[in-house]
Design an enzyme around this catalytic site. Structure first.
Site, PDB file in Angstrom:
ATOM      1  N   LYS A   1      -8.541   5.616 -35.985  1.00 50.88           N
ATOM      2  CA  LYS A   1      -7.951   6.819 -36.522  1.00 50.88           C
ATOM      3  C   LYS A   1      -9.020   7.847 -36.866  1.00 50.88           C
ATOM      4  CE  LYS A   1      -4.547   4.081 -39.095  1.00 50.88           C
ATOM      5  NZ  LYS A   1      -4.118   3.691 -40.465  1.00 50.88           N
ATOM      6  N   GLY A   2     -10.249   7.362 -37.034  1.00 52.74           N
ATOM      7  CA  GLY A   2     -11.304   8.195 -37.607  1.00 52.74           C
ATOM      8  C   GLY A   2     -11.611   9.487 -36.868  1.00 52.74           C
TER       9      GLY A   2
ATOM     10  N   GLU B   1     -15.470   9.898 -30.471  1.00 56.45           N
ATOM     11  CA  GLU B   1     -15.641   8.992 -31.613  1.00 56.45           C
ATOM     12  C   GLU B   1     -16.009   9.785 -32.868  1.00 56.45           C
ATOM     13  OE1 GLU B   1     -15.347   6.341 -33.099  1.00 56.45           O
ATOM     14  OE2 GLU B   1     -15.816   4.557 -31.958  1.00 56.45           O
ATOM     15  N   ASP B   2     -15.620   9.255 -34.023  1.00 53.10           N
ATOM     16  CA  ASP B   2     -16.035   9.874 -35.276  1.00 53.10           C
ATOM     17  C   ASP B   2     -17.507   9.586 -35.556  1.00 53.10           C
ATOM     18  OD1 ASP B   2     -15.599   7.155 -35.693  1.00 53.10           O
ATOM     19  OD2 ASP B   2     -14.419   7.403 -37.514  1.00 53.10           O
TER      20      ASP B   2
ATOM     21  N   ASP C   1     -22.173   3.645 -35.291  1.00 49.76           N
ATOM     22  CA  ASP C   1     -22.982   2.959 -36.294  1.00 49.76           C
ATOM     23  C   ASP C   1     -23.756   1.851 -35.575  1.00 49.76           C
ATOM     24  OD1 ASP C   1     -23.762   2.282 -38.936  1.00 49.76           O
ATOM     25  OD2 ASP C   1     -22.103   0.897 -39.147  1.00 49.76           O
TER      26      ASP C   1
ATOM     27  N   LYS D   1     -25.531   7.124 -36.434  1.00 44.41           N
ATOM     28  CA  LYS D   1     -26.526   6.531 -37.344  1.00 44.41           C
ATOM     29  C   LYS D   1     -27.465   5.684 -36.482  1.00 44.41           C
ATOM     30  CE  LYS D   1     -23.267   5.415 -41.034  1.00 44.41           C
ATOM     31  NZ  LYS D   1     -22.747   4.278 -41.819  1.00 44.41           N
TER      32      LYS D   1
ATOM     33  N   PHE E   1     -23.153   5.240 -46.079  1.00 42.46           N
ATOM     34  CA  PHE E   1     -21.735   5.196 -45.721  1.00 42.46           C
ATOM     35  C   PHE E   1     -21.097   6.515 -46.115  1.00 42.46           C
ATOM     36  CE2 PHE E   1     -17.321   3.955 -45.720  1.00 42.46           C
ATOM     37  CZ  PHE E   1     -17.260   3.153 -44.596  1.00 42.46           C
ATOM     38  N   VAL E   2     -20.402   7.127 -45.165  1.00 39.49           N
ATOM     39  CA  VAL E   2     -19.822   8.451 -45.411  1.00 39.49           C
ATOM     40  C   VAL E   2     -18.311   8.440 -45.181  1.00 39.49           C
ATOM     41  CG1 VAL E   2     -21.923   9.785 -44.959  1.00 39.49           C
ATOM     42  CG2 VAL E   2     -20.444   9.135 -43.040  1.00 39.49           C
TER      43      VAL E   2
ATOM     44  N   ASP F   1     -12.968   7.046 -43.218  1.00 42.30           N
ATOM     45  CA  ASP F   1     -12.325   6.452 -44.402  1.00 42.30           C
ATOM     46  C   ASP F   1     -13.168   5.376 -45.051  1.00 42.30           C
ATOM     47  OD1 ASP F   1     -11.998   4.512 -42.274  1.00 42.30           O
ATOM     48  OD2 ASP F   1     -10.609   3.475 -43.620  1.00 42.30           O
TER      49      ASP F   1
ATOM     50  N   ARG G   1      -9.773  10.185 -45.711  1.00 43.96           N
ATOM     51  CA  ARG G   1      -9.807  10.781 -44.371  1.00 43.96           C
ATOM     52  C   ARG G   1      -9.579  12.291 -44.421  1.00 43.96           C
ATOM     53  NH1 ARG G   1      -9.871   6.706 -40.545  1.00 43.96           N
ATOM     54  NH2 ARG G   1      -8.671   4.846 -41.011  1.00 43.96           N
TER      55      ARG G   1
HETATM   56  P1  IMP Z   1     -19.729   0.481 -35.081  1.00 44.18           P
HETATM   57  O1  IMP Z   1     -18.936  -0.440 -34.202  1.00 44.18           O
HETATM   58  O2  IMP Z   1     -20.573  -0.284 -36.067  1.00 44.18           O
HETATM   59  O3  IMP Z   1     -20.543   1.488 -34.317  1.00 44.18           O
HETATM   60  O4  IMP Z   1     -18.708   1.232 -35.999  1.00 44.18           O
HETATM   61  C1  IMP Z   1     -17.892   2.234 -35.531  1.00 44.18           C
HETATM   62  C2  IMP Z   1     -16.720   2.465 -36.438  1.00 44.18           C
HETATM   63  O5  IMP Z   1     -16.974   2.023 -37.778  1.00 44.18           O
HETATM   64  C3  IMP Z   1     -16.456   3.945 -36.562  1.00 44.18           C
HETATM   65  O6  IMP Z   1     -15.576   4.369 -35.552  1.00 44.18           O
HETATM   66  C4  IMP Z   1     -15.876   4.063 -37.948  1.00 44.18           C
HETATM   67  O7  IMP Z   1     -14.490   3.839 -37.909  1.00 44.18           O
HETATM   68  C5  IMP Z   1     -16.544   2.950 -38.719  1.00 44.18           C
HETATM   69  N1  IMP Z   1     -17.717   3.425 -39.489  1.00 44.18           N
HETATM   70  C6  IMP Z   1     -19.031   3.250 -39.231  1.00 44.18           C
HETATM   71  N2  IMP Z   1     -19.814   3.840 -40.142  1.00 44.18           N
HETATM   72  C7  IMP Z   1     -18.959   4.440 -41.000  1.00 44.18           C
HETATM   73  C8  IMP Z   1     -19.166   5.258 -42.189  1.00 44.18           C
HETATM   74  O8  IMP Z   1     -20.284   5.584 -42.630  1.00 44.18           O
HETATM   75  N3  IMP Z   1     -18.024   5.688 -42.797  1.00 44.18           N
HETATM   76  C9  IMP Z   1     -16.766   5.399 -42.349  1.00 44.18           C
HETATM   77  N4  IMP Z   1     -16.546   4.645 -41.261  1.00 44.18           N
HETATM   78  C10 IMP Z   1     -17.631   4.169 -40.594  1.00 44.18           C
END
Ligand code: IMP
Length: 177
Positions: A39-40, A95-96, A99, A127, A148-149, A155, A161
């Site tokens: 949803k992000g 993508e939002d 990470d 990040k 973390f944001v 969210d 959100r």
């Molecule tokens: P990844 O698989 O670790 O790259 O994480 C991706 C997903 O984790 C993103 O699409 C977000 O939904 C969530 N996410 C990662 N970092 C943050 C953050 O700082 N705040 C909120 N959601 C995050």
């Protein structure tokens, strides 16, 4: 608890306008399908696609989220799939935040298996210091440090959100005195 503002609403809007111009220039001769990772990314997705002048097809995909923690489980499950046929199309995954890269790597692999002509990634935030798998980001709004944001779609446990800006979030018990 909510912390300081990391990126203001105006800064986000300016970055979205720049990204939209860059992407528009890339769209000539393509058959684009913009895929929002729910949803992000939804706030970023609507802001971005409205600024793109070429006609585009939009669709939505949802992978598993963190739940009520700030750490990725490392296991990504598909909750909602796209509904359009993407074979031969030019895909822009929106993508939002990227990470560890685990979610995106899985989403891209899933889409690649359906034989699109191309797959590119547009991320509002990245990040880089947290990456566990290398994923190519073609268009990025902001690189941020390891914090973390929340806000503008992002969210913590489904909250925050709808904040218009992006702010730091410090889970209870982790705040520095
Ligand atoms: P990844 O698989 O670790 O790259 O994480 C991706 C997903 O984790 C993103 O699409 C977000 O939904 C969530 N996410 C990662 N970092 C943050 C953050 O700082 N705040 C909120 N959601 C995050």
């Amino acid at each position: 608890m909510l912390g300081e503002t990391v990126i203001t609403h105006d800064e986000i809007q300016r970055a979205v306008a720049v990204l939209a111009r860059e992407i528009d220039a890339d769209l000539e001769g393509r058959e684009p399908v913009f895929i929002c990772v729910l949803k992000g990314a939804v706030y970023f997705f609507t802001a971005l696609t409205q600024r793109i002048r070429h006609p585009v097809v939009v669709d939505f995909i949802q992978a598993s989220s963190y739940g009520a923690t700030t750490e990725s489980s490392g296991t990504v499950t598909l909750i909602k799939d796209v509904t359009v046929d993407i074979a031969g199309k030019d895909i822009y995954v929106v993508e939002d935040i990227v990470d560890t890269g685990l979610t995106l790597a899985d989403v891209v692999a899933l889409l690649q298996a359906r034989h699109p002509r191309s797959v590119q990634v547009v991320a509002l935030l990245s990040k880089p210091s947290r990456r566990k798998v290398q994923v190519r980001l073609d268009f990025v709004g902001f690189e941020i440090e390891d914090r973390f944001v929340v806000g503008f779609g992002l969210d913590f446990a489904e909250r925050f959100r709808n904040l218009p800006e992006i702010r730091e979030f410090v889970p209870d018990g982790e705040a520095t005195p």
